[in-house]
Structure formats: structure tokens, C-alpha cells
Design a protein around this motif. Sequence first.
Motif, PDB file in Angstrom:
ATOM      1  N   TYR A 165       0.838  -1.211   0.000  1.00 17.83           N
ATOM      2  CA  TYR A 165       0.000   0.000   0.000  1.00 17.83           C
ATOM      3  C   TYR A 165       0.874   1.263   0.000  1.00 17.83           C
ATOM      4  O   TYR A 165       0.652   2.198  -0.775  1.00 17.83           O
ATOM      5  CB  TYR A 165      -0.910  -0.037   1.236  1.00 17.83           C
ATOM      6  N   TYR A 204       2.736   1.578  -3.404  1.00 12.60           N
ATOM      7  CA  TYR A 204       1.825   2.014  -4.470  1.00 12.60           C
ATOM      8  C   TYR A 204       1.618   3.525  -4.402  1.00 12.60           C
ATOM      9  O   TYR A 204       1.720   4.232  -5.407  1.00 12.60           O
ATOM     10  CB  TYR A 204       0.491   1.271  -4.342  1.00 12.60           C
ATOM     11  N   ASN A 205       1.326   4.010  -3.197  1.00 17.14           N
ATOM     12  CA  ASN A 205       1.055   5.440  -3.036  1.00 17.14           C
ATOM     13  C   ASN A 205       2.292   6.291  -3.317  1.00 17.14           C
ATOM     14  O   ASN A 205       2.193   7.383  -3.882  1.00 17.14           O
ATOM     15  CB  ASN A 205       0.530   5.723  -1.626  1.00 17.14           C
ATOM     16  N   THR A 206       3.454   5.780  -2.924  1.00 20.29           N
ATOM     17  CA  THR A 206       4.687   6.544  -3.143  1.00 20.29           C
ATOM     18  C   THR A 206       5.044   6.577  -4.624  1.00 20.29           C
ATOM     19  O   THR A 206       5.448   7.618  -5.150  1.00 20.29           O
ATOM     20  CB  THR A 206       5.847   5.939  -2.328  1.00 20.29           C
ATOM     21  N   ILE A 207       4.886   5.436  -5.292  1.00 16.11           N
ATOM     22  CA  ILE A 207       5.176   5.396  -6.738  1.00 16.11           C
ATOM     23  C   ILE A 207       4.214   6.329  -7.478  1.00 16.11           C
ATOM     24  O   ILE A 207       4.606   7.043  -8.402  1.00 16.11           O
ATOM     25  CB  ILE A 207       5.095   3.946  -7.272  1.00 16.11           C
ATOM     26  N   LYS A 208       2.949   6.344  -7.019  1.00 16.81           N
ATOM     27  CA  LYS A 208       1.959   7.233  -7.639  1.00 16.81           C
ATOM     28  C   LYS A 208       2.412   8.695  -7.492  1.00 16.81           C
ATOM     29  O   LYS A 208       2.341   9.482  -8.436  1.00 16.81           O
ATOM     30  CB  LYS A 208       0.598   7.023  -6.964  1.00 16.81           C
ATOM     31  N   ALA A 209       2.910   9.023  -6.292  1.00 18.89           N
ATOM     32  CA  ALA A 209       3.372  10.403  -6.063  1.00 18.89           C
ATOM     33  C   ALA A 209       4.623  10.695  -6.883  1.00 18.89           C
ATOM     34  O   ALA A 209       4.759  11.768  -7.483  1.00 18.89           O
ATOM     35  CB  ALA A 209       3.661  10.610  -4.577  1.00 18.89           C
ATOM     36  N   SER A 259       5.464   9.439  -9.636  1.00 20.20           N
ATOM     37  CA  SER A 259       5.208   9.472 -11.085  1.00 20.20           C
ATOM     38  C   SER A 259       5.018  10.901 -11.577  1.00 20.20           C
ATOM     39  O   SER A 259       5.207  11.183 -12.764  1.00 20.20           O
ATOM     40  CB  SER A 259       4.000   8.605 -11.443  1.00 20.20           C
ATOM     41  N   GLY A 289       6.917  14.610  -5.967  1.00 19.34           N
ATOM     42  CA  GLY A 289       7.242  13.334  -6.610  1.00 19.34           C
ATOM     43  C   GLY A 289       8.702  12.977  -6.406  1.00 19.34           C
ATOM     44  O   GLY A 289       9.048  11.815  -6.187  1.00 19.34           O
TER      45      GLY A 289
END
Lengths: 48, 472
Positions: free
Chosen positions: A34, A37-42, A44, B298
Motif C-alpha cells: 500500500y 503504491y502510493n509513493t510510486i503514484k506520487a 510518477s 514526486g
Amino acid sequence: MSTPASRTGEQATTHTPVALIAFAWTLVGVPLAYGLYNTIKAASALFG
Amino acid sequence: MAVPAFLARDRIVAKPGFNRWLIPPAALAVHLCIGQAYATSVYKTALVEHFDASLTAIGIIFSIAIVMLGLSAAVFGTWVDKNGPRAAMFTSAVFWVSGFLVGSLGIYTNQLWLLYLGYGFLGGIGLGIGYISPVSTLIKWFPDRPGLATGMAIMGFGGGALIASPLSRQLMNWYDANYDPAVAGTVPSGNAVAGLFLTLGLIYLVFMMFGAFIVRVPAANWRPDGFDPSTVKAKSLVTTENVSANNAIKTPQFWLLWTVLFCNVTAGIGILEQAAPMIQDFFREGDTSTVLAATAAGFVGLLSLFNMAGRFVWSSTSDYIGRKPIYMVYLGVGIILYVILATLGSTATWIFVLTAAIIISFYGGGFATVPAYLRDLFGTYQVGAIHGRLLTAWAAAGIVGPLIINGVLDARGTPGQLVAGDYRPALFIMVGLLAVGFVANLLIKPVAEKWWEPKQTDIPTTAAEPERSTVR
């Protein structure tokens, strides 16, 4: 990946249930997934 | 200090046949919780507004926690080694969760000192004990792969922030409908942060207790199937002897390694501390940065990923190439990367991002590899206690790193108008620090025989208080 302990002395042996190992890894793995996922989303946004 | 019987080391000695792969999730259960300490920025502004306090006054909460981490790891390290991981994890959970509960009360009742006492003081003790609690146990369960084992656990500390940041935003959104994390500028209410503290405290209680109750220590003379300790001895810096914590701090090796960790952590903090404004300042045209705030966020996320991944990947790699060579990479390649960042970092975004990400992976790797380095030099006998004392380097770096970067930037201009050139002096100071660390690492040699503990049967795995060395 299981590596049972070698038998030593006269102690009774035990068997670690695979279900317990799977449960333990799931318990720590799901929150980690979880967070990833959230960190990769950020992250991106850097490549957007 | 005796512990209740159900926490005692004797009660958790694994029987033959126990599967050691149950130990890493036990360690992760603790480290993923205490890693929340790196996610405090998500509610910092809310606390500033709730208490009508300065950023510094709120920042002190985190500073107290990190100082207490270093102090408690140093002071309780021997206690942790003596009483075993269950007692340590249980105690860590009690302190860490109490910190959240007392902190929550402080926010509800609008008393900032309760946050200092709760999250800062009590929570900080939980952090220190929790951080070192699984390390020596993992090293003993994985004598064939100590770097991989400690890398997994300490990766969890990095992962804890990745979980706590989005989870905290979501929970605060539930407790305060006016707060929307997707909308810039909205700030959660103090009561939402108090609710968050209460909820996190309860969640962490369950997770950490789970870790405490599944953890086991290996029995006397236990070895993994197919593992031959003599193959480990083949590497020059790896000892099969043991050194006590009290003697370890009298050796030059301990202080050289302290210097190595201090330099590596200080250099990494230089980037972590300023990550978001730094990328914007490096690519500025006049008063406007070409890097948007969302892109900067990011970048911070990407650094978190490299910080976490570096802990696992580099620490595992050290099992193959050795601890001293991997620190030569962290520090030596780190010097080159810092020079590239200072001189070429503003020429292209990809150069900036790539060099910073690799530097941060070395920062994480340095944390995760150090317990295995200590095991190599001092043996397994009191490696947890020695690790605890070494972590004072982290506390010191946590003060010095931000002082360097903030001091240089304060002298060069005002936030929002800084450019790449203003960062150069700070970056070159970091190059100098890494060079000092590199030399310190080169000087590390095997520990002299006079510091070894007397030979006896299986000190590493079971003996709580083995016969003491005559060298004090």
C-alpha cells in the motif's frame, strides 16, 4: 525458501506451519505494498 | 532489571525444526511501525496552527524523539541483548504506543508539553529500543546472510514512512471532512490529528505485539543447514571471536565506524532535509522555478523509494563483496556523485534526480549494512548493544547535517530566491565529510586479540551473561 533448524540435542522438534509464515508475511507485506503504491503514484509526477 | 516470565529469553528459544523465515516479518512488524517517525511532516502544519506555535516549537517534538532514539539505543542496548527480542519489542511497543496516546491527549487538551513528553520522550525511547530489538536476533538466525537479514528489517524503517504518510492523510480526511489531501493549502484540524494519533497508536500496538509474540531466538549451537562458519572466517575482517559492548567502545574500530556512519548519514541528510525546495531551486528562472510543487513532491517520493530499496539491495550486496568494500562504494562513489550534483546538477533534471537518488540509496544502505559490519568486527555476543551505542552517530548527524545545509543557505539568501550555486558550498562540505568517512573506513582493521572475550561454548546464541573478559 524454508530453512528448518538443524536438530540439536534431545529437544523435541517443532514444525512451523506454512500458513503462519504466509500470514506473517502477508501482514507486513500488504501495508508495505500500500505504501509503495502510493509513493510510486506520487513519484510518477516527476516523470509526468 | 528482570522481565516477566512470558517475556523472558528462555521462553522463546526455538525448538529444532523452527523455520527462521518467521523472524524477518516479526522484525518488520516492529520497524514498519516505528518508521512512522519519518512521516511527521504530514501533520506538522496542522500542529503549528492548532497550538498557534512556531515551526521550530513543533519541530522540537521530532528532535526530542531522535535524540531519545540515540540515547535509549545506547543506554538500553545491553539490556536488549540480555533479555532478548520479545522483551525488547514488547517494551518498545509500550513506549511507542504510550507516546501516541499521551500525544493525542496533549493535542485534545491543547497542551504542547504533553506532545514533547509523549511522542518526543516516551515515543523516542520506543524508537531506540525498537530499532535495535531485532538486529542481533536476525544476525544470529542468518549467520550466512547477515546483511540480507538486517537489510530486510532496517528497510522496514524506511518503509514505515511510506505507509504512514498516505495512511495519515486518509485518516485525517476521515476525521475532518474539510481536509482534502488532494487540495493544496487545506490543513486538518487539531482534533483530526489527535484522532490520528489515537488510531495509529492502536494499530501499532497490534502490529508490534504480533512481532513480539512470534519472534524466537535460535538454540545453542544452532546453525542453518549447510552453513559452515569456517567459510565466513575466510574474509579478513570477519571474526569468529566476540567482544563485549563495554570493550568495543574502547577500540579504534568502533570510533572509526562511528565516524563512517556519522559522515555517511550527515551527507545524506543534506539532501533529504532540503529535497523539495532543492530541486525547485536548482531549476529556477528568475523568481519562478521550472519544477512544479507536485513534481517536487514526486521527487521526495522517489528519494523515499531509493532510501528504502538501498537498505535492502546494498546491505544484501555486502554479503557478497564484504562490508569494507561496500562502504568504500557508499563513500567513494558518493564523493563523485556529490561533485556531479554540485557542478552539473543544474544542467539537466535527469542528472539531478539520478545522482540524488543514488546518494540517498547509499544513505539507506549505510544504515542497513552497519549491524553486519559490527558483527564482522566484534562478533555476535553483544552486537545489539554495540549497535545501540553506534547509533549516537545518527543522533549527532541529525543535528549537524541540517545545521550545515540550513546554515549555508541562510547565509546565501532567502528561501524562494536561492539557485543551484547557493547550494554548492554545502555540497562541497558534504564531499569533505565523505572523504573523512572514506579514510576512516580504510583505516578499519581487525580488532586486537586483547579485547576478545574468553572462549566458551556458544556465546553468540544463548548466553545472556557470559563470563566477562579481563580487559575492561
